[in-house]
Design a protein around this motif. Structure first.
Motif, PDB file in Angstrom:
ATOM      1  N   CYS A   1       0.861  -1.195   0.000  1.00 52.05           N
ATOM      2  CA  CYS A   1       0.000   0.000   0.000  1.00 52.05           C
ATOM      3  C   CYS A   1       0.893   1.240   0.000  1.00 52.05           C
ATOM      4  O   CYS A   1       1.912   1.293   0.705  1.00 52.05           O
ATOM      5  N   ARG A   2       0.513   2.242  -0.782  1.00 57.54           N
ATOM      6  CA  ARG A   2       1.341   3.435  -0.880  1.00 57.54           C
ATOM      7  C   ARG A   2       1.385   4.219   0.410  1.00 57.54           C
ATOM      8  O   ARG A   2       2.239   5.094   0.591  1.00 57.54           O
ATOM      9  N   THR A   3       0.450   3.964   1.330  1.00 54.45           N
ATOM     10  CA  THR A   3       0.458   4.663   2.625  1.00 54.45           C
ATOM     11  C   THR A   3       0.866   3.725   3.752  1.00 54.45           C
ATOM     12  O   THR A   3       0.534   3.967   4.920  1.00 54.45           O
TER      13      THR A   3
ATOM     14  N   GLY B   1      -9.128  -0.842   4.130  1.00 53.27           N
ATOM     15  CA  GLY B   1     -10.574  -1.020   4.033  1.00 53.27           C
ATOM     16  C   GLY B   1     -11.124  -2.169   4.838  1.00 53.27           C
ATOM     17  O   GLY B   1     -12.341  -2.406   4.823  1.00 53.27           O
ATOM     18  N   GLY B   2     -10.273  -2.902   5.551  1.00 51.31           N
ATOM     19  CA  GLY B   2     -10.756  -4.019   6.354  1.00 51.31           C
ATOM     20  C   GLY B   2     -11.236  -3.586   7.720  1.00 51.31           C
ATOM     21  O   GLY B   2     -11.406  -2.387   7.997  1.00 51.31           O
ATOM     22  N   PRO B   3     -11.467  -4.551   8.611  1.00 48.31           N
ATOM     23  CA  PRO B   3     -11.927  -4.223   9.973  1.00 48.31           C
ATOM     24  C   PRO B   3     -10.954  -3.276  10.679  1.00 48.31           C
ATOM     25  O   PRO B   3      -9.737  -3.419  10.563  1.00 48.31           O
ATOM     26  N   ASN B   4     -11.554  -2.267  11.362  1.00 49.81           N
ATOM     27  CA  ASN B   4     -10.797  -1.293  12.143  1.00 49.81           C
ATOM     28  C   ASN B   4      -9.923  -0.365  11.286  1.00 49.81           C
ATOM     29  O   ASN B   4      -9.057   0.329  11.814  1.00 49.81           O
ATOM     30  N   SER B   5     -10.110  -0.371   9.989  1.00 48.80           N
ATOM     31  CA  SER B   5      -9.322   0.545   9.145  1.00 48.80           C
ATOM     32  C   SER B   5      -9.930   1.939   9.194  1.00 48.80           C
ATOM     33  O   SER B   5     -11.136   2.115   9.412  1.00 48.80           O
ATOM     34  N   LEU B   6      -9.073   2.939   9.023  1.00 46.53           N
ATOM     35  CA  LEU B   6      -9.543   4.327   8.980  1.00 46.53           C
ATOM     36  C   LEU B   6      -9.981   4.725   7.583  1.00 46.53           C
ATOM     37  O   LEU B   6     -10.895   5.534   7.409  1.00 46.53           O
TER      38      LEU B   6
ATOM     39  N   GLY C   1      -5.125  -6.375   2.923  1.00 44.77           N
ATOM     40  CA  GLY C   1      -3.913  -7.130   3.195  1.00 44.77           C
ATOM     41  C   GLY C   1      -2.647  -6.496   2.681  1.00 44.77           C
ATOM     42  O   GLY C   1      -1.583  -7.107   2.780  1.00 44.77           O
ATOM     43  N   THR C   2      -2.737  -5.257   2.119  1.00 49.61           N
ATOM     44  CA  THR C   2      -1.531  -4.622   1.576  1.00 49.61           C
ATOM     45  C   THR C   2      -0.976  -3.547   2.499  1.00 49.61           C
ATOM     46  O   THR C   2      -0.001  -2.888   2.155  1.00 49.61           O
ATOM     47  N   ASP C   3      -1.593  -3.328   3.684  1.00 52.93           N
ATOM     48  CA  ASP C   3      -1.092  -2.361   4.662  1.00 52.93           C
ATOM     49  C   ASP C   3      -0.830  -3.106   5.967  1.00 52.93           C
ATOM     50  O   ASP C   3      -1.339  -2.758   7.034  1.00 52.93           O
TER      51      ASP C   3
ATOM     52  N   PRO D   1      -2.157  -8.817  10.077  1.00 48.67           N
ATOM     53  CA  PRO D   1      -2.537  -9.827   9.085  1.00 48.67           C
ATOM     54  C   PRO D   1      -4.044  -9.844   8.847  1.00 48.67           C
ATOM     55  O   PRO D   1      -4.835  -9.602   9.758  1.00 48.67           O
ATOM     56  N   ARG D   2      -4.406 -10.101   7.604  1.00 46.41           N
ATOM     57  CA  ARG D   2      -5.803 -10.235   7.233  1.00 46.41           C
ATOM     58  C   ARG D   2      -6.063 -11.680   6.831  1.00 46.41           C
ATOM     59  O   ARG D   2      -5.196 -12.324   6.216  1.00 46.41           O
ATOM     60  N   PRO D   3      -7.214 -12.219   7.159  1.00 46.58           N
ATOM     61  CA  PRO D   3      -7.508 -13.599   6.734  1.00 46.58           C
ATOM     62  C   PRO D   3      -7.602 -13.670   5.223  1.00 46.58           C
ATOM     63  O   PRO D   3      -7.951 -12.688   4.564  1.00 46.58           O
ATOM     64  N   PRO D   4      -7.246 -14.799   4.623  1.00 48.11           N
ATOM     65  CA  PRO D   4      -7.310 -14.923   3.163  1.00 48.11           C
ATOM     66  C   PRO D   4      -8.731 -14.769   2.658  1.00 48.11           C
ATOM     67  O   PRO D   4      -9.692 -15.131   3.324  1.00 48.11           O
ATOM     68  N   GLN D   5      -8.852 -14.180   1.461  1.00 49.68           N
ATOM     69  CA  GLN D   5     -10.161 -13.959   0.863  1.00 49.68           C
ATOM     70  C   GLN D   5     -10.655 -15.267   0.248  1.00 49.68           C
ATOM     71  O   GLN D   5      -9.910 -16.005  -0.381  1.00 49.68           O
TER      72      GLN D   5
END
Length: 680
Positions: free
Chosen positions: A644-646, A655-660, A667-669, A675-679
């Protein structure tokens, strides 16, 4: 004594006047030769002069007529008007005078040769008589031009006076001379024979010759006043007789004509100015125009205001306030400027970082002060570590190791100040991302006593250099202490009690490579200076991303521009990725160049994606020493990535849970979100 006899025509007896009129009109005793005045030539000449004067007057009057640049003529031009009026007036008077003269005498004016006298009847109501009895000689001169005969002049000599008749044609001239000789012989014969009847017939002035009128001018003048009968001559009116004085008087009319012309031209110039509607044309009219100054000034204020608004800049509105301090639109102009500042502030707040709530408040106060004081440039002032402090640091390092290279010689003023100027450019680039230069601008003030308040808002930067604890070694066995640079930034606004302060601490990279080719070559100086210069450069360059992160929210256009992601490469060559410089590498901003290009430590990112650590890349860098770049998106140990660029901004943006925010793929930040669970 002159041989000429001057007699008012009206002083002659009625019988003599009738005989003279009949003689020159062809009904009585014919003159031997008549040389009458020309009418057509005189009228043509004066008509030509009058027309020329009219053209000249029109040319002078039309010069610049209605022009926005030169509508009104200077009073110096009056000379041209007066001259044209004088010449034209005199020509018209001359034609009228000629007409009146021709009508004022019962005979046609001219010069007439009789057997007894040569009569000059060209004067006004007066004839001049040259008695041939006093003639001393007659001389005929044939004139030739280029060998071709043109005319004959017959000169009559009366003592020291000479009268001349011009006769065209030799034969005619000979005839005149022969007829004159024959008539004079006839008169002599009649006088010898005492033939009084024949003498009176041959002498048209027989009744008056030798009398009081003939010999006494005063008596002749008295007789002329009481003339009666027919064949009388009238006098020329004074204005025509003295045509030059009359024309001079008429030339005074040039003055009102000049002012009328200027009035009409001024009206036309203002109409053209109003049609253009441009402020510069109204200003020009106010410099040269006269009749519509009040209206022009009002329209100037409105036109200039419209043009200033059209630029969309605050500087144009400020220029308006300065140039037109009496404008009735000043309140409206200031309102537009205020709206411009509010728009800029809103654009900033939309992209401002929320990590420090005091920062947006301070920037808002800064904008308020700048608006009230016409946005003078903010001063960027520096306070660097003293040479004594660095010397003490070197003493401490020397006590630890005899191979430790001292720091102080490589942070002298002449080496540090160019880096400080680069920091000013970092701030300028960051602010330029949102704030127009006529709203917020910076100027590099260099070294200053930052404890003393500046007359304008200031950015006071104090930086400290201390060992980081890491030690680096070169191939020769020399030791270099890692440099920890701590930047303390204090932004101040006059009359505001609190300043806005923040710190940026920059640690040295764990590993870095020095290239002598890029940093001056083997002859540029000792390796000590090159190594410390490299560490200082890396520290100062990393400041850019940290400043952008302090003021702007990652992912916003302002953040990208401030961090250098939208900047074109400064070197030559063709950009490789986007504008040649992004920070999308998962190891960006770590103090190590990892894009596989020249001088990179690793090759884990695409070329040009680790801009903060490597600098801009061009097509010429594609064959760099780092080998082929690895694909972006190297997995982290826990199975997620930081592509992720940021990434690494302490805010979860995938954009996942608890994201601002949701500006990256899930999964890119990893550094900020975990860690994010696999899609599925």
């Amino acid at each position: 004594m002159s041989a000429a006899i001057k007699i008012p025509f009206n002083a002659l007896p009625e019988q003599t006047r009738a005989r003279f009129v009949g003689a020159v009109s062809g009904t009585g005793t014919q003159p031997i030769h008549a040389q009458t005045t020309s009418k057509i030539g005189a009228y043509f000449l004066w008509s030509f002069v009058a027309f020329g004067a009219l053209v000249a007057a029109f040319t002078v009057a039309s010069d610049g007529f209605g022009s926005m640049y030169w509508g009104r003529q200077d009073t110096d031009m009056l000379i041209g008007y007066v001259l044209a009026f004088f010449v034209g007036g005199y020509a018209l008077l001359a034609m009228i005078r000629r007409f009146v003269r021709d009508k004022s005498t019962p005979y046609r004016r001219g010069r007439y040769l009789f057997g007894t006298d040569l009569v000059d009847a060209t004067k006004d109501a007066e004839i001049v008589i040259w008695p041939l009895a006093q003639l001393q000689s007659v001389q005929a001169v044939h004139q030739h031009t280029n060998g071709v005969y043109s005319s004959t002049f017959i000169h009559f000599h009366f003592g020291n006076k000479r009268e001349t008749l011009n006769i065209r044609g030799k034969a005619k001239a000979e005839t005149v001379l022969n007829e004159l000789a024959r008539t004079r012989r006839a008169i002599a014969d009649a006088a010898a024979a005492r033939d009084m009847q024949l003498l009176q017939q041959l002498d048209i002035f027989a009744e008056v010759r030798g009398g009081q009128v003939w010999n006494e001018p005063n008596a002749a003048a008295q007789v002329a006043k009481h003339v009666s009968g027919n064949h009388r001559a009238s006098s020329i009116p004074f204005p025509l007789k003295w045509a030059s004085l009359t024309a001079l008087g008429l030339s005074i009319l040039a003055v009102p004509v000049f002012f009328v012309r200027n009035t009409l031209s001024d009206d036309s110039a203002f109409a053209a100015t109003r049609a253009s509607g441009r402020a510069e044309d109204y200003e020009r009219y106010l410099r040269y125009g006269e009749n519509h100054r009040t209206e022009a000034e009002e329209l100037l204020f409105q036109a200039a205001f419209t043009e200033a608004q059209a630029t969309g800049t605050v500087s144009a509105l400020r220029d308006y306030v300065r140039e037109y301090p009496t404008s009735p639109h000043l309140a409206q102009v200031r309102q537009v400027m205020h709206q411009r500042f509010e728009t800029v502030k809103a654009e900033f707040l939309q992209q401002a970082s929320q990590s420090n709530p005091a920062m947006p408040v301070f920037m808002s106060d800064l904008l308020v002060w700048l608006e009230a004081h016409d946005s003078p440039p903010m001063q960027v002032r520096f306070s660097a570590p003293s040479s004594e402090t660095l010397a003490e640091l070197d003493q401490t390092l020397a006590s630890r190791s005899s191979n430790m290279t001292p720091i102080a010689p490589h942070f002298t003023d002449d080496r540090s100040q160019p880096r400080e100027a680069g920091i000013t450019e970092v701030f300028q680039r960051g602010f330029r991302a949102v704030f127009p230069e006529d709203v917020v601008s910076l100027t590099h003030a260099g070294r200053a006593d930052i404890n003393q308040p500046a007359p304008v808002p200031s950015v006071d930067i104090r930086y400290e250099i201390r060992p980081s604890g890491a030690t680096f070694h070169n191939d020769a066995g020399r030791e270099f202490v890692g440099i920890h640079v701590n930047f303390i930034v204090a932004m101040k606004v006059p009359e505001r009690a609190e300043s806005h302060e923040f710190q940026v601490a920059v640690q040295p990279p764990e590993h870095f490579t020095v290239s002598y080719t890029d940093y001056g070559g083997p002859g540029a100086g000792p390796s000590d200076g090159v190594v410390y210069s490299t560490m200082a450069r890396l520290a100062f360059e990393k400041l850019s991303a940290n400043i952008a992160l302090h003021f702007f929210r990652p992912g916003t256009p302002a953040f990208q521009q401030a961090a250098g992601e939208l900047q074109a490469p400064s070197g030559g060559g063709r950009p490789l990725v986007g504008n040649g410089c992004t920070n999308t590498c998962n190891t960006a901003n770590d103090g190590e160049c990892d894009d596989g290009g020249p001088n990179s430590l690793y090759s884990v990112c695409d070329l040009g994606t680790d801009c903060a650590d490597c600098g801009p890349r061009t097509a010429a860098d594609a064959g760099g020493a780092g080998g082929a770049p690895s694909p972006q998106g190297v997995p982290a140990p826990n199975g997620c990535t930081n592509t992720c660029r940021t990434a690494n901004d302490n805010e979860c943006d995938d954009g996942g849970p608890n994201s601002l925010y949701a500006v990256c793929a899930l999964g890119t930040d990893c550094a900020d979100c975990g860690p994010r669970p696999p899609q599925r």
